[in-house]
Write an enzyme that holds these catalytic residues in place. Structure first.
Site, PDB file in Angstrom:
ATOM      1  N   GLU A  50      -5.768 -25.918  30.420  1.00  0.00           N
ATOM      2  CA  GLU A  50      -6.339 -26.217  31.740  1.00  0.00           C
ATOM      3  C   GLU A  50      -7.820 -26.566  31.660  1.00  0.00           C
ATOM      4  OE1 GLU A  50      -4.438 -23.628  31.039  1.00  0.00           O
ATOM      5  OE2 GLU A  50      -2.741 -23.574  32.441  1.00  0.00           O
ATOM      6  N   PHE A 112       2.378 -10.309  39.248  1.00  0.00           N
ATOM      7  CA  PHE A 112       2.363 -11.064  38.005  1.00  0.00           C
ATOM      8  C   PHE A 112       1.554 -12.358  38.191  1.00  0.00           C
ATOM      9  CE2 PHE A 112       4.393 -14.291  35.203  1.00  0.00           C
ATOM     10  CZ  PHE A 112       3.930 -13.769  34.001  1.00  0.00           C
ATOM     11  N   GLN A 113       0.615 -12.562  37.315  1.00  0.00           N
ATOM     12  CA  GLN A 113      -0.261 -13.743  37.323  1.00  0.00           C
ATOM     13  C   GLN A 113      -1.064 -13.884  38.616  1.00  0.00           C
ATOM     14  OE1 GLN A 113       2.060 -17.136  35.836  1.00  0.00           O
ATOM     15  NE2 GLN A 113       1.490 -16.511  33.770  1.00  0.00           N
ATOM     16  N   LYS A 162       2.263 -19.474  46.845  1.00  0.00           N
ATOM     17  CA  LYS A 162       3.548 -20.119  46.587  1.00  0.00           C
ATOM     18  C   LYS A 162       4.362 -20.293  47.882  1.00  0.00           C
ATOM     19  CE  LYS A 162       7.211 -19.949  43.113  1.00  0.00           C
ATOM     20  NZ  LYS A 162       7.705 -19.242  41.925  1.00  0.00           N
ATOM     21  N   MET A 474     -26.632 -27.471  15.858  1.00  0.00           N
ATOM     22  CA  MET A 474     -27.787 -27.139  16.689  1.00  0.00           C
ATOM     23  C   MET A 474     -28.167 -25.673  16.523  1.00  0.00           C
ATOM     24  SD  MET A 474     -30.081 -28.397  18.471  1.00  0.00           S
ATOM     25  CE  MET A 474     -29.844 -29.891  19.419  1.00  0.00           C
TER      26      MET A 474
HETATM   27  C1  LIG Z   1     -18.797 -23.203  24.737  1.00  0.00           C
HETATM   28  C2  LIG Z   1     -20.098 -23.114  24.019  1.00  0.00           C
HETATM   29  N1  LIG Z   1     -20.296 -22.115  23.134  1.00  0.00           N
HETATM   30  C3  LIG Z   1     -21.475 -22.038  22.466  1.00  0.00           C
HETATM   31  C4  LIG Z   1     -22.467 -22.950  22.683  1.00  0.00           C
HETATM   32  C5  LIG Z   1     -23.801 -22.842  21.955  1.00  0.00           C
HETATM   33  N2  LIG Z   1     -24.016 -24.022  21.104  1.00  0.00           N
HETATM   34  C6  LIG Z   1     -24.771 -25.079  21.471  1.00  0.00           C
HETATM   35  S1  LIG Z   1     -24.814 -26.287  20.363  1.00  0.00           S
HETATM   36  C7  LIG Z   1     -23.835 -25.440  19.296  1.00  0.00           C
HETATM   37  C8  LIG Z   1     -23.441 -26.015  17.976  1.00  0.00           C
HETATM   38  C9  LIG Z   1     -22.550 -27.187  18.117  1.00  0.00           C
HETATM   39  O1  LIG Z   1     -22.033 -27.499  16.844  1.00  0.00           O
HETATM   40  P1  LIG Z   1     -21.179 -28.807  16.614  1.00  0.00           P
HETATM   41  O2  LIG Z   1     -20.136 -28.930  17.667  1.00  0.00           O
HETATM   42  O3  LIG Z   1     -20.692 -28.823  15.222  1.00  0.00           O
HETATM   43  O4  LIG Z   1     -22.223 -29.966  16.879  1.00  0.00           O
HETATM   44  P2  LIG Z   1     -23.598 -30.296  16.094  1.00  0.00           P
HETATM   45  O5  LIG Z   1     -24.685 -29.489  16.719  1.00  0.00           O
HETATM   46  O6  LIG Z   1     -23.395 -29.924  14.654  1.00  0.00           O
HETATM   47  O7  LIG Z   1     -23.793 -31.748  16.295  1.00  0.00           O
HETATM   48  C10 LIG Z   1     -23.488 -24.192  19.846  1.00  0.00           C
HETATM   49  C11 LIG Z   1     -22.654 -23.171  19.163  1.00  0.00           C
HETATM   50  C12 LIG Z   1     -22.205 -23.944  23.641  1.00  0.00           C
HETATM   51  N3  LIG Z   1     -23.123 -24.863  23.967  1.00  0.00           N
HETATM   52  N4  LIG Z   1     -21.008 -24.015  24.273  1.00  0.00           N
END
Ligand SMILES: Cc1ncc(C[n+]2csc(CCOP(=O)(O)OP(=O)(O)O)c2C)c(N)n1
Length: 568
Positions: A50, A112-113, A162, A474
């Protein structure tokens, strides 16, 4: 006409012009799914999660300007929508989420749910409803669409028990004008406000426009360009403002903020007038508020009155529709260009260019920034790109200039990893005539990659570029700069992405050298009948420059070290 609640839901969607719904069935929404076969004019896309459905509706909305619709069952179906709804509200994206709920009689019994989805989504929806009487259903859905698309757009959730889906009533879609107490979307500015803004501009020597998502949302792209040209004011863009003006326009300075252009951030700090159009002074674009743009007076135009004076105190605040306000301002703005201001910006720009990674010799490495730049070159700069979140997102923003509005779709406010692939599917389904690329990191891709199956089932001709650096890039960058290179929980052991694609029957290519990029992109562009995946295995220890450290002053940036003395 006597219809069941389930039929009323589909009839109402048809009346709202909706022909595409992203969703996932389950017990509490099954009566509605059962009635779907009577509505061949609506195409339902079965997603694999979803969350994916919500991002697809969001991507569809951002690409088309129409309301995106997502449908889910109660309980876990509804809670799986939460991240997508929060993503949509942070970026003002109009979606309507329809959820099944346990029957009225069971509400409050921990059935439920059963989950209190209107309670859960109260702070992340523009509005939400629990419809307990089938006689209210059509009018509620109509209101939901109205609220989602008007004023500052955003997500609206309609929860339908529902028994309400099963009950029948007389159906007639309401046509009278919608009047909602306390909700009156704004239009134009007062003449006093227009005059005050024009006066500030007349006196300004170093003015700068900060253009945000609101320019695109209000359809004010032409007005913005005319305004900038007439008043000879340079334009800086927020991440979501990209496409508000062509990035090749001589007055466009590109992106501002944490990973914005250094010269743009310098210009903001030195400006004597900021004209903030449809942007909200997010912390990622201001840096430290205490030292932000202290030399400037400020004009702020935004559709949402609560944004005015929220983060940054302004001299002239105009709560109104940007297009209407710019149309009022255009006849009264008068200003000669100030060559000294433009020359100063040019000087800063020269220095920025000298440090650009694009001029760096890759020395056998594949650099992510070069991949993005090549994607721009080999797609003719004209694709719709949909990114995930992380370093690759910032490199996209820096190295894929956008000419047209609604051609960059990205999660700015919430920064939701897992957004890229599903949002790109929604964007491509909304604008099938456009070339659409999902640009994702290896981390975020794995959060929603199950939607590859949706892509195959729907034969969506999407191109997927995985920028694989083997890290949560990042996070690794922050650890390098601010946590003494303790790379806790950021290296990733990844699956073989080409084999993953293969398992879905999707052709895939792995690229490890820059010389291979053109051929791979060309082959992906030529591929028809479904998606194609490209995996770019890029340098692991790479950094997005410049970077304004969180909480630092906007022009106190960490800059790319200069490679050779003659490049200074
Ligand atoms: C759902 C979620 N969890 C954690 C983060 C924190 N976060 C921001 S950038 C990042 C790293 C992203 O890594 P990747 O997808 O490999 O992309 P890259 O930065 O290597 O281009 C994280 C963990 C986030 N933005 N969203």
């Amino acid at each position: 006409m006597r219809l069941t609640g389930a039929e009323i839901i589909w009839e109402s969607l048809v009346c709202e012009g909706c022909d595409l719904v992203f969703g996932y069935p389950g017990g509490a929404i099954l009566p509605t799914y059962d009635a779907l076969s009577k509505y061949p004019q609506i195409h339902h896309v079965l997603t694999r999660h979803e969350q994916g459905a919500t991002h697809m509706a969001d991507g569809y909305a951002r690409a088309t300007g129409k309301v995106g619709v997502v449908m889910a069952t109660s309980g876990p179906g509804a809670t799986n929508l939460v991240t997508g709804i929060a993503t949509a509200i942070m970026d003002s994206s109009p979606i309507v989420a329809i959820t099944g709920q346990v029957a009225n009689a069971a509400i409050g019994t921990d059935a439920f749910q059963e989950t209190d989805v209107t309670g859960i989504t109260l702070p992340i929806t523009k509005h939400n409803y629990l419809v307990s009487d089938v006689r209210d259903l059509a009018a509620t859905l109509r209101e939901a669409f109205h609220i989602a698309r008007t004023g500052r757009p955003g997500p609206v959730l309609v929860d339908v028990p529902k028994d309400v889906q099963i009950a029948a009533t007389e159906f007639e879609y309401p046509t009278e004008p919608i009047r909602l107490r306390g909700y009156r979307p704004l239009g134009a500015a007062s003449s006093d406000q227009v005059e005050a803004a024009a006066e500030l501009l007349r006196c300004a020597r170093r003015p700068l426009i900060l253009a945000g998502h609101g320019v695109l949302m209000s359809g004010a792209v032409r007005e913005l360009r005319e305004f900038a040209e007439k008043a000879q004011v340079p334009v800086a863009l927020t991440l979501l403002g990209k496409g508000a003006i062509s990035e090749h326009h001589p007055l466009c300075l590109g992106m501002m903020g944490m990973h914005g252009e250094a010269y743009t951030n310098n210009a903001i700090q030195e400006a004597d007038l900021l004209l903030a159009f449809g942007m909200r002074f997010d912390d990622r674009v201001t840096g430290n508020l205490a030292t932000y743009a202290k030399k400037s007076r400020k004009i702020h135009v935004d559709i949402d009155p609560s944004e005015i004076n929220k983060n940054v105190k302004v001299d002239v605040g105009i709560a109104g529709d940007l297009k209407a306000v710019l149309q009022q301002l255009l006849p009264v703005v008068k200003r000669e260009a100030d060559p000294a201001w433009m020359a100063r910006i040019k000087e800063w720009k020269k220095e920025t260019t000298a440090r650009d990674i694009i001029h760096e010799e890759p020395q056998g490495k594949l650099l992510a920034a070069h991949v993005i730049r090549d994607l721009w070159r080999f797609t003719g700069g004209d694709a719709i790109t949909v990114t995930d979140v992380g370093q690759h997102q910032m490199w996209e923003a820096q190295y894929y200039p956008h000419e047209r509005p609604h051609t960059l779709i990205t999660s700015g406010g919430l920064g939701t990893m897992g957004f890229g692939l599903p949002a790109a599917i929604g964007a491509k389904m909304g604008r099938p005539g456009e070339e659409v690329w999902a640009i994702v990191g290896d981390g975020g891709f794995q959060m929603t990659m199950a939607e590859l199956a949706t892509c195959v089932q729907e034969k969506v001709e999407l191109k997927v570029a995985i920028i694989n650096n083997g890290y949560l890039g990042m996070v690794r960058q922050w650890q390098e700069f601010f946590y003494e290179e303790r790379y806790n929980a950021s290296p990733m052991v990844n699956p073989d992405f080409c084999k993953i694609a293969d398992a879905y029957g999707i052709p895939a290519l792995r690229v490890t050298r820059r010389e291979e990029v053109e051929d791979a992109v060309t082959r992906a562009r030529a591929h028809e009948g479904g998606p194609m995946v490209l995996e770019f295995v890029v340098e692991k220890h790479d950094v997005v420059y410049p970077m304004v450290p969180s909480g630092a002053t906007l022009n106190e940036m960490i800059r790319r070290p200069v490679a050779t003395p003659e490049m200074v």
